[in-house]
Design an enzyme around this catalytic site. Structure first.
Site, mmCIF file in Angstrom:
data_model
loop_
_atom_site.group_PDB
_atom_site.id
_atom_site.type_symbol
_atom_site.label_atom_id
_atom_site.label_comp_id
_atom_site.label_asym_id
_atom_site.label_seq_id
_atom_site.Cartn_x
_atom_site.Cartn_y
_atom_site.Cartn_z
ATOM 1 C CG ASP A 161 -2.147 -1.118 1.478
ATOM 2 O OD1 ASP A 161 -2.558 -1.908 0.692
ATOM 3 O OD2 ASP A 161 -1.163 -2.161 2.014
ATOM 4 C CG HIS A 189 -3.280 -5.282 3.278
ATOM 5 N ND1 HIS A 189 -2.500 -3.997 2.026
ATOM 6 C CD2 HIS A 189 -3.712 -5.984 2.247
ATOM 7 C CE1 HIS A 189 -3.420 -5.254 0.440
ATOM 8 N NE2 HIS A 189 -3.456 -6.274 1.223
#
Ligand code: NAX
Length: 327
Positions: A161, A189
Protein backbone atom coordinates in the site's frame (compact mmCIF):
# COMPACT_ATOMS: atom_id res chain seq x y z
CA UNK A 1 31.95 -15.22 5.15
CA UNK A 2 28.69 -14.94 7.11
CA UNK A 3 26.90 -17.91 8.64
CA UNK A 4 23.69 -18.80 6.73
CA UNK A 5 20.38 -17.63 8.19
CA UNK A 6 17.16 -19.59 7.97
CA UNK A 7 14.24 -18.12 6.05
CA UNK A 8 10.88 -19.88 6.20
CA UNK A 9 8.31 -19.11 3.51
CA UNK A 10 4.76 -20.48 3.56
CA UNK A 11 2.59 -20.76 0.47
CA UNK A 12 5.88 -21.31 -1.34
CA UNK A 13 4.26 -22.85 -4.42
CA UNK A 14 1.81 -19.99 -4.88
CA UNK A 15 2.14 -17.02 -7.21
CA UNK A 16 3.68 -14.63 -4.67
CA UNK A 17 6.07 -17.43 -3.66
CA UNK A 18 7.18 -17.74 -7.26
CA UNK A 19 7.99 -14.02 -7.42
CA UNK A 20 9.61 -13.99 -3.98
CA UNK A 21 11.88 -17.00 -3.48
CA UNK A 22 14.31 -16.24 -6.29
CA UNK A 23 14.88 -12.74 -4.97
CA UNK A 24 15.48 -13.96 -1.41
CA UNK A 25 17.92 -16.54 -2.76
CA UNK A 26 19.78 -13.95 -4.83
CA UNK A 27 20.41 -11.78 -1.77
CA UNK A 28 17.98 -8.95 -2.46
CA UNK A 29 16.29 -9.29 0.92
CA UNK A 30 19.10 -9.79 3.41
CA UNK A 31 22.11 -8.56 1.48
CA UNK A 32 24.48 -9.82 -1.18
CA UNK A 33 26.82 -11.20 1.51
CA UNK A 34 24.24 -13.14 3.52
CA UNK A 35 23.82 -16.86 2.73
CA UNK A 36 20.30 -18.22 3.27
CA UNK A 37 18.68 -21.58 3.88
CA UNK A 38 15.11 -21.68 2.54
CA UNK A 39 12.62 -23.68 4.59
CA UNK A 40 9.53 -23.90 2.42
CA UNK A 41 6.06 -24.83 3.61
CA UNK A 42 3.11 -25.93 1.52
CA UNK A 43 -0.07 -27.79 2.36
CA UNK A 44 0.25 -31.60 2.30
CA UNK A 45 -1.93 -31.81 -0.83
CA UNK A 46 -0.09 -33.76 -3.55
CA UNK A 47 -0.55 -31.11 -6.22
CA UNK A 48 0.88 -28.37 -3.97
CA UNK A 49 3.82 -30.53 -2.90
CA UNK A 50 4.59 -31.40 -6.52
CA UNK A 51 4.43 -27.76 -7.54
CA UNK A 52 6.82 -27.01 -4.67
CA UNK A 53 9.24 -29.64 -6.01
CA UNK A 54 9.16 -27.87 -9.36
CA UNK A 55 9.95 -24.51 -7.77
CA UNK A 56 12.84 -26.09 -5.88
CA UNK A 57 14.22 -27.57 -9.11
CA UNK A 58 14.21 -24.08 -10.60
CA UNK A 59 15.87 -22.60 -7.52
CA UNK A 60 18.58 -25.24 -7.85
CA UNK A 61 18.99 -24.42 -11.52
CA UNK A 62 19.67 -20.78 -10.72
CA UNK A 63 22.86 -21.91 -8.92
CA UNK A 64 22.59 -18.96 -6.53
CA UNK A 65 25.90 -18.62 -4.68
CA UNK A 66 24.08 -17.43 -1.53
CA UNK A 67 21.60 -20.30 -1.41
CA UNK A 68 23.06 -22.60 1.22
CA UNK A 69 20.16 -25.05 1.42
CA UNK A 70 16.53 -25.68 0.44
CA UNK A 71 13.99 -27.73 2.37
CA UNK A 72 10.42 -28.68 1.44
CA UNK A 73 7.92 -29.21 4.25
CA UNK A 74 4.27 -29.86 4.89
CA UNK A 75 4.47 -29.53 8.67
CA UNK A 76 4.91 -26.05 10.21
CA UNK A 77 6.90 -27.40 13.16
CA UNK A 78 9.51 -28.67 10.72
CA UNK A 79 9.38 -25.67 8.40
CA UNK A 80 9.86 -23.17 11.24
CA UNK A 81 12.65 -25.04 13.07
CA UNK A 82 15.25 -22.48 14.22
CA UNK A 83 14.06 -20.03 11.59
CA UNK A 84 15.37 -16.46 11.79
CA UNK A 85 12.81 -15.02 9.36
CA UNK A 86 9.32 -16.26 8.56
CA UNK A 87 7.31 -14.93 5.63
CA UNK A 88 3.76 -16.20 6.07
CA UNK A 89 2.34 -15.88 2.58
CA UNK A 90 0.03 -18.91 2.33
CA UNK A 91 -3.53 -18.27 3.44
CA UNK A 92 -7.02 -19.40 2.66
CA UNK A 93 -8.52 -17.30 -0.14
CA UNK A 94 -12.19 -16.43 -0.13
CA UNK A 95 -14.04 -19.16 -2.01
CA UNK A 96 -17.42 -18.87 -3.75
CA UNK A 97 -20.23 -18.26 -1.25
CA UNK A 98 -17.80 -17.86 1.63
CA UNK A 99 -18.85 -15.24 4.15
CA UNK A 100 -16.38 -12.91 5.83
CA UNK A 101 -16.79 -14.82 9.10
CA UNK A 102 -15.95 -18.13 7.35
CA UNK A 103 -12.84 -16.53 5.84
CA UNK A 104 -11.73 -15.25 9.23
CA UNK A 105 -12.31 -18.63 10.84
CA UNK A 106 -10.46 -20.56 8.11
CA UNK A 107 -7.46 -18.25 8.43
CA UNK A 108 -7.60 -18.24 12.21
CA UNK A 109 -7.19 -22.01 12.03
CA UNK A 110 -4.05 -21.65 9.87
CA UNK A 111 -2.47 -18.82 11.85
CA UNK A 112 -3.08 -20.31 15.32
CA UNK A 113 -1.31 -23.49 14.19
CA UNK A 114 1.55 -21.53 12.62
CA UNK A 115 1.85 -19.16 15.60
CA UNK A 116 2.07 -22.12 17.97
CA UNK A 117 4.67 -23.78 15.77
CA UNK A 118 6.78 -20.60 15.69
CA UNK A 119 6.42 -20.34 19.46
CA UNK A 120 7.70 -23.86 19.85
CA UNK A 121 10.55 -24.16 17.36
CA UNK A 122 11.60 -20.84 15.78
CA UNK A 123 14.60 -18.73 16.77
CA UNK A 124 13.70 -16.57 19.79
CA UNK A 125 14.54 -13.55 17.60
CA UNK A 126 12.48 -14.65 14.61
CA UNK A 127 11.17 -11.78 12.50
CA UNK A 128 7.72 -12.64 11.19
CA UNK A 129 6.01 -10.95 8.23
CA UNK A 130 2.42 -11.91 7.47
CA UNK A 131 1.41 -11.36 3.85
CA UNK A 132 -1.57 -13.74 3.61
CA UNK A 133 -4.90 -11.98 4.00
CA UNK A 134 -6.48 -10.70 6.14
CA UNK A 135 -2.83 -9.86 6.89
CA UNK A 136 -3.17 -7.65 10.00
CA UNK A 137 -5.57 -10.01 11.73
CA UNK A 138 -3.59 -13.08 10.72
CA UNK A 139 -0.49 -11.47 12.24
CA UNK A 140 -2.50 -10.69 15.38
CA UNK A 141 -3.63 -14.32 15.61
CA UNK A 142 -0.10 -15.68 15.11
CA UNK A 143 1.23 -13.24 17.73
CA UNK A 144 -1.45 -14.26 20.25
CA UNK A 145 -0.66 -17.91 19.57
CA UNK A 146 3.04 -17.39 20.33
CA UNK A 147 3.15 -16.09 23.92
CA UNK A 148 6.83 -17.00 24.43
CA UNK A 149 8.01 -14.83 21.53
CA UNK A 150 8.17 -11.02 21.73
CA UNK A 151 4.94 -9.54 20.33
CA UNK A 152 6.98 -6.93 18.44
CA UNK A 153 8.41 -9.71 16.25
CA UNK A 154 5.03 -10.15 14.50
CA UNK A 155 4.32 -7.76 11.65
CA UNK A 156 1.90 -7.47 8.74
CA UNK A 157 2.54 -6.20 5.24
CA UNK A 158 1.36 -2.65 4.53
CA UNK A 159 4.35 -1.96 2.30
CA UNK A 160 2.52 -2.70 -0.91
CA UNK A 161 0.00 0.00 0.00
CA UNK A 162 2.90 2.33 0.86
CA UNK A 163 4.61 1.66 -2.47
CA UNK A 164 1.33 2.07 -4.36
CA UNK A 165 0.80 5.44 -2.65
CA UNK A 166 4.36 6.52 -3.52
CA UNK A 167 3.86 5.67 -7.17
CA UNK A 168 0.57 7.64 -7.35
CA UNK A 169 2.22 10.68 -5.76
CA UNK A 170 5.18 10.46 -8.12
CA UNK A 171 2.81 10.41 -11.09
CA UNK A 172 0.78 13.32 -9.73
CA UNK A 173 3.77 15.54 -8.95
CA UNK A 174 5.87 14.50 -11.93
CA UNK A 175 8.72 13.47 -9.63
CA UNK A 176 10.56 10.21 -9.10
CA UNK A 177 9.41 7.80 -6.37
CA UNK A 178 12.93 7.84 -5.02
CA UNK A 179 12.59 11.53 -4.20
CA UNK A 180 9.60 11.00 -1.89
CA UNK A 181 10.18 10.89 1.88
CA UNK A 182 7.96 10.61 4.96
CA UNK A 183 4.97 8.92 3.44
CA UNK A 184 2.90 6.51 5.48
CA UNK A 185 -0.18 4.29 5.43
CA UNK A 186 -2.20 3.88 8.59
CA UNK A 187 -4.29 0.91 9.58
CA UNK A 188 -5.51 -2.24 7.92
CA UNK A 189 -4.25 -3.76 4.67
CA UNK A 190 -7.68 -3.36 3.09
CA UNK A 191 -9.51 -0.65 1.16
CA UNK A 192 -10.01 1.18 4.51
CA UNK A 193 -6.27 1.86 4.86
CA UNK A 194 -5.39 5.55 5.10
CA UNK A 195 -2.48 6.59 2.89
CA UNK A 196 -1.27 9.87 4.37
CA UNK A 197 1.01 12.30 2.50
CA UNK A 198 0.54 15.27 4.86
CA UNK A 199 4.10 14.92 6.15
CA UNK A 200 5.62 13.75 2.87
CA UNK A 201 8.18 15.68 0.91
CA UNK A 202 9.32 15.39 -2.67
CA UNK A 203 12.77 16.80 -3.33
CA UNK A 204 12.42 18.46 0.06
CA UNK A 205 9.14 20.26 -0.79
CA UNK A 206 5.84 19.49 0.93
CA UNK A 207 3.76 17.03 -1.13
CA UNK A 208 0.56 18.38 0.40
CA UNK A 209 1.39 21.95 -0.60
CA UNK A 210 2.63 20.89 -4.03
CA UNK A 211 -0.58 18.99 -4.80
CA UNK A 212 -2.80 21.38 -2.79
CA UNK A 213 -6.01 19.55 -3.65
CA UNK A 214 -8.00 17.90 -0.85
CA UNK A 215 -10.67 16.78 -3.33
CA UNK A 216 -8.01 14.83 -5.27
CA UNK A 217 -6.77 13.35 -1.99
CA UNK A 218 -10.19 12.19 -0.82
CA UNK A 219 -11.81 11.32 -4.14
CA UNK A 220 -8.97 10.14 -6.38
CA UNK A 221 -5.83 9.27 -4.44
CA UNK A 222 -7.30 7.34 -1.50
CA UNK A 223 -9.76 5.26 -3.58
CA UNK A 224 -7.06 4.55 -6.20
CA UNK A 225 -4.60 3.24 -3.61
CA UNK A 226 -7.33 1.48 -1.61
CA UNK A 227 -8.78 -0.32 -4.63
CA UNK A 228 -5.52 -0.96 -6.46
CA UNK A 229 -5.59 -4.68 -5.65
CA UNK A 230 -9.05 -5.01 -7.21
CA UNK A 231 -7.92 -3.02 -10.27
CA UNK A 232 -5.04 -5.44 -10.80
CA UNK A 233 -7.34 -8.46 -10.50
CA UNK A 234 -9.70 -6.87 -13.03
CA UNK A 235 -6.84 -6.23 -15.48
CA UNK A 236 -4.73 -9.34 -15.02
CA UNK A 237 -7.28 -11.91 -13.97
CA UNK A 238 -4.96 -12.70 -11.07
CA UNK A 239 -4.11 -10.84 -7.89
CA UNK A 240 -0.91 -8.81 -7.42
CA UNK A 241 2.05 -11.12 -7.15
CA UNK A 242 5.32 -9.53 -8.30
CA UNK A 243 4.50 -6.22 -6.61
CA UNK A 244 3.43 -8.07 -3.44
CA UNK A 245 6.66 -10.07 -3.42
CA UNK A 246 8.62 -6.87 -4.01
CA UNK A 247 6.91 -5.23 -1.03
CA UNK A 248 7.69 -8.24 1.16
CA UNK A 249 11.36 -7.94 0.17
CA UNK A 250 11.31 -4.20 0.95
CA UNK A 251 9.66 -4.78 4.34
CA UNK A 252 12.09 -7.48 5.46
CA UNK A 253 15.17 -5.77 4.01
CA UNK A 254 14.44 -2.52 5.80
CA UNK A 255 13.62 -4.33 9.07
CA UNK A 256 16.80 -6.40 8.94
CA UNK A 257 19.23 -3.91 7.42
CA UNK A 258 17.77 -0.55 8.47
CA UNK A 259 15.90 2.26 6.73
CA UNK A 260 18.75 4.77 7.21
CA UNK A 261 16.50 7.32 8.86
CA UNK A 262 13.74 7.08 6.24
CA UNK A 263 10.14 6.35 7.15
CA UNK A 264 8.67 3.09 5.95
CA UNK A 265 5.26 1.61 6.68
CA UNK A 266 4.91 -1.61 8.66
CA UNK A 267 1.88 -3.24 10.26
CA UNK A 268 3.01 -3.69 13.87
CA UNK A 269 1.32 -4.33 17.20
CA UNK A 270 0.41 -1.04 18.83
CA UNK A 271 1.69 -0.07 22.27
CA UNK A 272 -1.04 2.54 22.44
CA UNK A 273 0.52 5.00 19.97
CA UNK A 274 -1.99 7.43 18.43
CA UNK A 275 -4.76 5.97 20.58
CA UNK A 276 -4.66 2.60 18.81
CA UNK A 277 -5.46 -0.05 21.45
CA UNK A 278 -2.49 -2.12 22.57
CA UNK A 279 -1.92 -5.28 20.54
CA UNK A 280 -3.90 -4.25 17.45
CA UNK A 281 -1.65 -4.83 14.42
CA UNK A 282 -1.83 -1.47 12.65
CA UNK A 283 -0.02 0.24 9.81
CA UNK A 284 2.26 2.93 11.26
CA UNK A 285 5.16 5.04 10.01
CA UNK A 286 8.34 3.49 11.40
CA UNK A 287 12.07 3.92 11.12
CA UNK A 288 14.30 0.88 11.45
CA UNK A 289 17.80 0.42 12.81
CA UNK A 290 19.85 -2.51 14.12
CA UNK A 291 17.07 -5.00 13.39
CA UNK A 292 14.43 -3.05 15.33
CA UNK A 293 11.61 -0.79 14.18
CA UNK A 294 10.43 2.29 16.01
CA UNK A 295 7.03 3.92 15.48
CA UNK A 296 7.33 7.59 14.51
CA UNK A 297 5.54 9.41 17.30
CA UNK A 298 4.16 12.87 17.89
CA UNK A 299 2.61 13.45 14.46
CA UNK A 300 -0.39 15.73 14.40
CA UNK A 301 -3.63 13.99 13.46
CA UNK A 302 -6.16 16.40 11.96
CA UNK A 303 -9.94 15.82 11.86
CA UNK A 304 -9.96 14.23 8.37
CA UNK A 305 -7.10 11.89 9.28
CA UNK A 306 -8.69 10.97 12.60
CA UNK A 307 -11.88 10.01 10.79
CA UNK A 308 -9.92 7.81 8.36
CA UNK A 309 -7.94 6.21 11.20
CA UNK A 310 -11.12 5.55 13.20
CA UNK A 311 -12.68 3.81 10.22
CA UNK A 312 -9.78 1.44 9.54
CA UNK A 313 -9.38 0.80 13.29
CA UNK A 314 -13.07 -0.08 13.61
CA UNK A 315 -12.64 -2.63 10.83
CA UNK A 316 -9.63 -4.19 12.55
CA UNK A 317 -11.40 -4.33 15.90
CA UNK A 318 -14.33 -6.03 14.16
CA UNK A 319 -11.92 -8.64 12.77
CA UNK A 320 -10.32 -9.14 16.19
CA UNK A 321 -13.78 -9.59 17.75
CA UNK A 322 -14.63 -12.08 15.02
CA UNK A 323 -11.75 -14.37 15.98
CA UNK A 324 -11.73 -13.79 19.76
CA UNK A 325 -13.52 -17.06 20.53
CA UNK A 326 -10.94 -18.98 18.46
CA UNK A 327 -7.84 -17.78 20.35
P1 NAX B 1 -1.83 -18.38 -4.23
O1 NAX B 1 -3.16 -18.97 -4.05
O2 NAX B 1 -1.21 -18.31 -5.59
O3 NAX B 1 -0.79 -19.13 -3.30
C1 NAX B 1 -1.04 -19.41 -1.96
C2 NAX B 1 -0.32 -20.69 -1.63
O4 NAX B 1 -0.44 -20.88 -0.21
C3 NAX B 1 -0.93 -21.92 -2.29
O5 NAX B 1 0.09 -22.61 -2.98
C4 NAX B 1 -1.50 -22.72 -1.13
O6 NAX B 1 -1.40 -24.11 -1.33
C5 NAX B 1 -0.61 -22.25 0.02
N1 NAX B 1 -1.20 -22.43 1.34
C6 NAX B 1 -2.49 -22.28 1.71
N2 NAX B 1 -2.65 -22.58 3.01
C7 NAX B 1 -1.43 -22.89 3.47
C8 NAX B 1 -0.95 -23.29 4.74
N3 NAX B 1 -1.78 -23.45 5.78
N4 NAX B 1 0.37 -23.55 4.87
C9 NAX B 1 1.21 -23.42 3.83
N5 NAX B 1 0.80 -23.06 2.59
C10 NAX B 1 -0.49 -22.79 2.43
O7 NAX B 1 -1.92 -16.92 -3.58
P2 NAX B 1 -0.93 -15.69 -3.73
O8 NAX B 1 -1.35 -14.88 -4.88
O9 NAX B 1 0.46 -16.18 -3.65
O10 NAX B 1 -1.31 -14.83 -2.43
C11 NAX B 1 -1.01 -15.30 -1.13
C12 NAX B 1 -1.69 -14.44 -0.09
O11 NAX B 1 -1.22 -13.11 -0.14
C13 NAX B 1 -3.20 -14.34 -0.24
O12 NAX B 1 -3.80 -14.50 1.03
C14 NAX B 1 -3.41 -12.92 -0.74
O13 NAX B 1 -4.68 -12.43 -0.39
C15 NAX B 1 -2.31 -12.22 0.00
N6 NAX B 1 -1.90 -10.88 -0.49
C16 NAX B 1 -1.56 -9.96 0.44
C17 NAX B 1 -1.09 -8.71 0.10
C18 NAX B 1 -0.67 -7.72 1.14
O14 NAX B 1 -0.34 -6.59 0.75
N7 NAX B 1 -0.65 -8.01 2.42
C19 NAX B 1 -1.02 -8.30 -1.32
C20 NAX B 1 -1.00 -9.44 -2.28
C21 NAX B 1 -1.87 -10.61 -1.91
O15 NAX B 1 -3.17 -10.35 -2.33
Amino acid sequence: SKKPVRVAVTGAAGQIGYALLFRIASGEMLGKDQPVILQLLEIPDEKAQNALKGVIMELEDCAFPLLAGIEAHSNPEEAFKDTDYALLVGARPRGPGMERADLLAANAAIFTVQGKALNKVASRNVKVLVVGNPANTNAYIAMKSAPDLPAKNFTAMLRLDHNRAASQIAAKTGCAVGDIRKLTVWGNHSPTMYADYRFATVNGKSVKETINDQVWNAEVFLPTVGKRGAAIIAARGLSSAASAANAAIDHMRDWALGSKGEWVTMGVPSNGEYGIPKGIVFGFPVTTENGEYKIVEGLEIDAFSQECINKTLAELQGEADGVKHLL
